[in-house]
Motif scaffolding. Structure first.
Motif, short mmCIF file in Angstrom:
data_model
loop_
_atom_site.label_atom_id
_atom_site.label_comp_id
_atom_site.label_asym_id
_atom_site.label_seq_id
_atom_site.Cartn_x
_atom_site.Cartn_y
_atom_site.Cartn_z
N PRO A 67 -14.58 -5.04 1.18
CA PRO A 67 -13.81 -5.32 -0.04
C PRO A 67 -12.75 -4.25 -0.35
O PRO A 67 -11.64 -4.59 -0.77
CB PRO A 67 -14.90 -5.35 -1.14
CG PRO A 67 -16.12 -5.81 -0.40
CD PRO A 67 -16.03 -5.15 0.96
N ARG A 68 -13.04 -2.99 -0.12
CA ARG A 68 -12.06 -1.92 -0.39
C ARG A 68 -10.86 -2.03 0.55
O ARG A 68 -9.72 -1.79 0.14
CB ARG A 68 -12.70 -0.53 -0.25
CG ARG A 68 -13.92 -0.27 -1.11
CD ARG A 68 -13.67 -0.05 -2.57
NE ARG A 68 -12.78 0.99 -2.97
CZ ARG A 68 -13.10 2.01 -3.73
NH1 ARG A 68 -14.33 2.17 -4.13
NH2 ARG A 68 -12.20 2.86 -4.10
N ARG A 69 -11.12 -2.35 1.81
CA ARG A 69 -10.01 -2.49 2.77
C ARG A 69 -9.18 -3.73 2.47
O ARG A 69 -7.96 -3.71 2.61
CB ARG A 69 -10.53 -2.50 4.20
CG ARG A 69 -11.05 -1.15 4.62
CD ARG A 69 -11.54 -1.14 6.04
NE ARG A 69 -12.15 0.14 6.34
CZ ARG A 69 -13.19 0.29 7.14
NH1 ARG A 69 -13.72 -0.76 7.76
NH2 ARG A 69 -13.70 1.48 7.37
N LEU A 70 -9.82 -4.81 2.05
CA LEU A 70 -9.07 -6.00 1.66
C LEU A 70 -8.20 -5.72 0.44
O LEU A 70 -7.05 -6.19 0.37
CB LEU A 70 -10.02 -7.18 1.39
CG LEU A 70 -10.64 -7.81 2.63
CD1 LEU A 70 -11.69 -8.84 2.23
CD2 LEU A 70 -9.58 -8.44 3.53
N GLU A 71 -8.71 -4.94 -0.50
CA GLU A 71 -7.92 -4.54 -1.67
C GLU A 71 -6.70 -3.74 -1.22
O GLU A 71 -5.59 -3.94 -1.72
CB GLU A 71 -8.80 -3.71 -2.61
CG GLU A 71 -8.04 -3.13 -3.78
CD GLU A 71 -8.87 -2.13 -4.58
OE1 GLU A 71 -8.74 -2.15 -5.82
OE2 GLU A 71 -9.62 -1.34 -3.97
N LEU A 72 -6.88 -2.87 -0.26
CA LEU A 72 -5.81 -2.06 0.28
C LEU A 72 -4.74 -2.95 0.94
O LEU A 72 -3.55 -2.79 0.70
CB LEU A 72 -6.41 -1.09 1.30
CG LEU A 72 -5.57 0.00 1.88
CD1 LEU A 72 -6.46 1.19 2.20
CD2 LEU A 72 -4.87 -0.47 3.11
N ARG A 74 -4.17 -6.17 0.35
CA ARG A 74 -3.49 -6.94 -0.72
C ARG A 74 -2.43 -6.09 -1.42
O ARG A 74 -1.33 -6.56 -1.69
CB ARG A 74 -4.51 -7.42 -1.74
CG ARG A 74 -5.23 -8.67 -1.34
CD ARG A 74 -6.06 -9.22 -2.51
NE ARG A 74 -7.14 -10.00 -1.98
CZ ARG A 74 -8.41 -9.61 -1.93
NH1 ARG A 74 -8.78 -8.45 -2.43
NH2 ARG A 74 -9.33 -10.39 -1.41
N SER A 75 -2.78 -4.86 -1.71
CA SER A 75 -1.84 -3.98 -2.39
C SER A 75 -0.59 -3.74 -1.55
O SER A 75 0.53 -3.77 -2.06
CB SER A 75 -2.53 -2.65 -2.73
OG SER A 75 -1.63 -1.80 -3.39
N ASP A 78 1.71 -6.69 -1.52
CA ASP A 78 2.51 -6.78 -2.74
C ASP A 78 3.69 -5.82 -2.69
O ASP A 78 4.79 -6.18 -3.11
CB ASP A 78 1.66 -6.47 -3.97
CG ASP A 78 0.68 -7.59 -4.30
OD1 ASP A 78 0.87 -8.72 -3.83
OD2 ASP A 78 -0.30 -7.31 -5.02
N LEU A 91 -4.36 2.81 -5.99
CA LEU A 91 -5.68 2.17 -5.94
C LEU A 91 -6.76 2.98 -6.65
O LEU A 91 -7.91 2.54 -6.70
CB LEU A 91 -6.09 1.94 -4.49
CG LEU A 91 -5.19 1.00 -3.68
CD1 LEU A 91 -5.61 1.00 -2.22
CD2 LEU A 91 -5.22 -0.40 -4.25
N ARG A 93 -8.14 5.81 -5.66
CA ARG A 93 -9.14 6.13 -4.63
C ARG A 93 -8.83 7.51 -4.06
O ARG A 93 -7.73 8.03 -4.17
CB ARG A 93 -9.10 5.10 -3.49
CG ARG A 93 -9.63 3.74 -3.91
CD ARG A 93 -9.71 2.78 -2.75
NE ARG A 93 -10.48 3.32 -1.64
CZ ARG A 93 -10.42 2.84 -0.39
NH1 ARG A 93 -9.66 1.81 -0.11
NH2 ARG A 93 -11.14 3.38 0.56
#
Length: 149
Positions: A67-72, A74-75, A78, A91, A93
């Protein structure tokens, strides 16, 4: 080495045209091989084909795409980051963890870097990232099911 020469054997030149889609799949070797040959034929005919990263084992794909890598990812889709530190701040992090995640995602050609003014600027060059996981019975056995559709 020219300005557009790769930094290492797998790094594309700066002016490379990326396909609009990245497909991350989990398919058996034979099925993936057929897909590769089909995409190569379509590419030679001038058709845009997606970049594909395949994992024969769905659990490896799951370990990569946390999930953290997918958030990365996605960011970065964008907006590219000015640096790894900039992305970590965006993020909220730790810089070291973001650095490690970016390096792993870069190994699989999901995240790319541009070097500019001494900073590595991470980016995802795709408009769409599609993740496809195929699960099946091991050994090709047919399921014994009483359910019908």
């Amino acid at each position: 080495m020219s300005k557009n020469s790769p930094n290492h054997a797998h790094e594309p030149p700066e002016d490379v045209d990326y396909p609009s889609t990245l497909r991350i799949t989990s398919k058996p070797f034979e099925e993936h091989k057929e897909s590769v040959l089909d995409r190569a034929d379509r590419w030679e005919q001038g058709e845009e084909v997606p970049h594909v990263v395949n994992f024969q084992d769905a659990t490896r794909l799951q370990r990569l795409l946390t999930p953290r890598r997918l958030e990365l990812v996605r960011s970065l889709m964008d907006a590219p980051a000015e640096s790894m530190r900039d992305l970590a701040e965006r993020l909220d992090r730790d810089v070291r963890q973001v650095h490690d995640d970016l390096q792993i995602l870069n190994e699989y050609r999901i995240v790319h870097f541009r070097e500019e003014d001494g900073a590595k600027k991470p980016f995802v060059p795709y408009n769409t990232v599609r993740i496809e996981v195929e699960l099946g019975l091991s050994g090709g056995e047919e399921p014994e099911s009483t359910a019908s559709a």
